[in-house]
Write a protein that holds these residues in place. Structure first.
Motif, mmCIF file in Angstrom:
data_model
loop_
_atom_site.group_PDB
_atom_site.id
_atom_site.type_symbol
_atom_site.label_atom_id
_atom_site.label_comp_id
_atom_site.label_asym_id
_atom_site.label_seq_id
_atom_site.Cartn_x
_atom_site.Cartn_y
_atom_site.Cartn_z
ATOM 1 N N GLY A 146 0.815 -1.202 0.000
ATOM 2 C CA GLY A 146 0.000 0.000 0.000
ATOM 3 C C GLY A 146 0.856 1.263 0.000
ATOM 4 N N PHE A 147 1.910 1.271 0.820
ATOM 5 C CA PHE A 147 2.837 2.408 0.865
ATOM 6 C C PHE A 147 3.546 2.570 -0.478
ATOM 7 N N LEU A 148 3.971 1.460 -1.067
ATOM 8 C CA LEU A 148 4.665 1.514 -2.356
ATOM 9 C C LEU A 148 3.735 1.978 -3.473
ATOM 10 N N ILE A 149 2.452 1.598 -3.410
ATOM 11 C CA ILE A 149 1.481 2.067 -4.402
ATOM 12 C C ILE A 149 1.323 3.580 -4.305
ATOM 13 N N PHE A 150 1.303 4.094 -3.071
ATOM 14 C CA PHE A 150 1.264 5.554 -2.896
ATOM 15 C C PHE A 150 2.512 6.184 -3.510
ATOM 16 N N LEU A 151 3.680 5.578 -3.292
ATOM 17 C CA LEU A 151 4.922 6.107 -3.863
ATOM 18 C C LEU A 151 4.897 6.064 -5.384
ATOM 19 N N LEU A 152 4.207 5.070 -5.956
ATOM 20 C CA LEU A 152 4.076 4.997 -7.417
ATOM 21 C C LEU A 152 3.342 6.234 -7.938
#
Length: 439
Positions: A183-189
């Motif tokens: 979820g955090f990485l999707i936000f970073l995407l």
């Protein structure tokens, strides 16, 4: 060619470090990555100098002091309650090593990254994990081989209840831990596309978003929060003119991709079965409504029941118990806020949440001049963390989640330090930064 080889090495090191999965014979991948990182650092005087300076940085010292204090508080709490439940100390010690490891790796990323930065690196490990999740989803043979190497029998038995659409990927965390990390990485995407890749084609952007979101939701429905907040951030970063002029085009491309993928899946019986099982898990609330007229999902219903008011002494001072003698969660609750209260008590828990906000604010104050939208970024990080905490332990306890936070913060602290010191042009490479930094 050398730069590409170095970047590939960084992606692997970051993947090993963040996801911390077991490797037969060699042990935990995070510690392997840390050892390799330290060896490579010693081969670069510039990296050693950066790390030496970073170890004196106020944010690192503050974070280290808080983590060590939490370790000691955990030890004292369970000891004073005569419970001697020291299982919790493993997570706290892991966080301390992760903090120092993130500092070392961020220095190596700066030295070896050429014109790529830490956000590029985080997005690349998201792509790599997405590839592993999706390939395991469509290939039972590959899934069985990978899981036999990194999963215990109890973990595989637990994930089997999800019809082999959850617990995929290569990660030490099987379910919730992987879901919040994705979820955090999707936000970073979203941040990456909005700030660094504004000129990416809409077709490519939508394609990678669809694949990454599919993989993230397979890890856990909790990951959808990162997508929703990231999408709002992406819209916020666009001007109204750009937003309205591109919306129709992007909608058409999105519908075209979904239609094409849907038709292809429907033409393949094997993929149809996978899609059916996947939808049964991800869209469980829809299936429940179709079958019973209720949107209730068992996991959320069970989670709500885990919230209760313990005796006043436990509410204020905790019990010092983290797990039972059978290895299960104390009081059979795994919700983050309840776990903290039951072990530490409400008073210490409150100070822990304040400490978490404090280091997030400290991170913001140190990088705001070199990180675009830093205010929104760290505010979003804190918000996501407290929302995730409702379901499980995240604040200071989501180890992979915190690693990403530390890596990003340390990298931009390095950029700020070098910018402030105004190092001469022949000793510092051009900084890969957005056009301007703003709150």
């Amino acid at each position: 060619m050398a730069n590409k080889a170095r970047w590939f090495s960084l992606v692997l090191l970051a993947f090993f470090f963040v996801f911390a999965f077991p490797i037969p014979i060699f042990g935990n991948s995070a510690y392997i990555a840390l050892v390799i990182t330290l060896i490579l650092l010693l081969c670069s005087q510039e990296a050693v100098n950066l790390l030496t300076g970073l170890l004196r940085n106020r944010f690192l010292l503050l974070s280290l002091s808080l983590l060590v204090s939490l370790f000691l508080v955990s030890f004292i709490t369970t000891t004073l309650h005569n419970e001697y439940d020291y299982v919790i100390l493993r997570t706290m010690a892991n966080n301390i090593f992760s903090l120092l490891g993130a500092a070392a790796l961020s220095c190596l990323v700066y030295v070896w990254g050429s014109r790529k930065n830490i956000i590029d690196l985080m997005v690349h490990i998201l792509f790599l994990q997405t590839f592993f999740i999706l390939i395991m989803l469509i290939s039972p043979e590959i899934r069985d081989v990978i899981q036999s190497l990194i999963r215990t029998d109890s973990q595989m038995e637990r994930m089997a209840t999800y019809n082999n659409v959850r617990g995929l990927g290569i990660s030490g965390s099987v379910a919730f831990g992987l879901a919040i990390t994705m979820g955090f990485l999707i936000f970073l995407l979203h941040y990456w596309v909005a700030v660094y890749k504004e000129n990416l084609s809409s077709l490519f952007t939508f394609t990678i978003f669809i694949f990454c979101v599919l993989a993230a939701l397979s890890a856990g429905r909790t990951a959808v929060l990162g997508f929703v907040i990231g999408f709002v951030f992406y819209l916020f970063s666009m001007s109204l003119k750009t937003l309205f002029s591109s919306s129709l085009k992007q909608l058409v491309i999105f519908l075209a991709i979904v239609t094409a993928v849907g038709l292809y899946i429907m033409s393949n019986e094997f993929l149809m079965e996978i899609a059916f099982l996947y939808s049964r898990y991800v869209f469980r609330f829809v299936w429940n409504y179709m079958e019973s007229g209720s949107f209730e999902v068992n996991s959320l219903t069970a989670l709500d029941k885990m919230y209760f008011i313990p005796p006043i002494q436990e509410t204020l001072l905790g019990s010092g118990q983290y797990v039972t003698t059978y290895g299960t969660h104390y009081m059979h609750t795994d919700s983050g806020y309840m776990r903290f209260m039951l072990f530490f008590g409400g008073i210490i828990s409150f100070f822990m949440y304040c400490a978490f906000i404090l280091i997030s604010f400290e991170a913001y104050t140190q990088v705001r001049d070199v990180m675009k939208y830093s205010g929104i970024f760290f505010l979003t990080f804190v918000f996501m963390s407290f929302v995730f905490q409702y379901k499980g332990e995240v604040v200071f306890f989501g180890v992979a989640y915190m690693k990403i936070f530390f890596l990003i913060t340390f990298y931009f602290i390095i950029l700020k330090k070098l910018k402030t010191e105004s190092i001469t042009a022949n000793t510092i490479k051009p900084l890969s930064l957005p056009n301007s930094a703003s709150i």
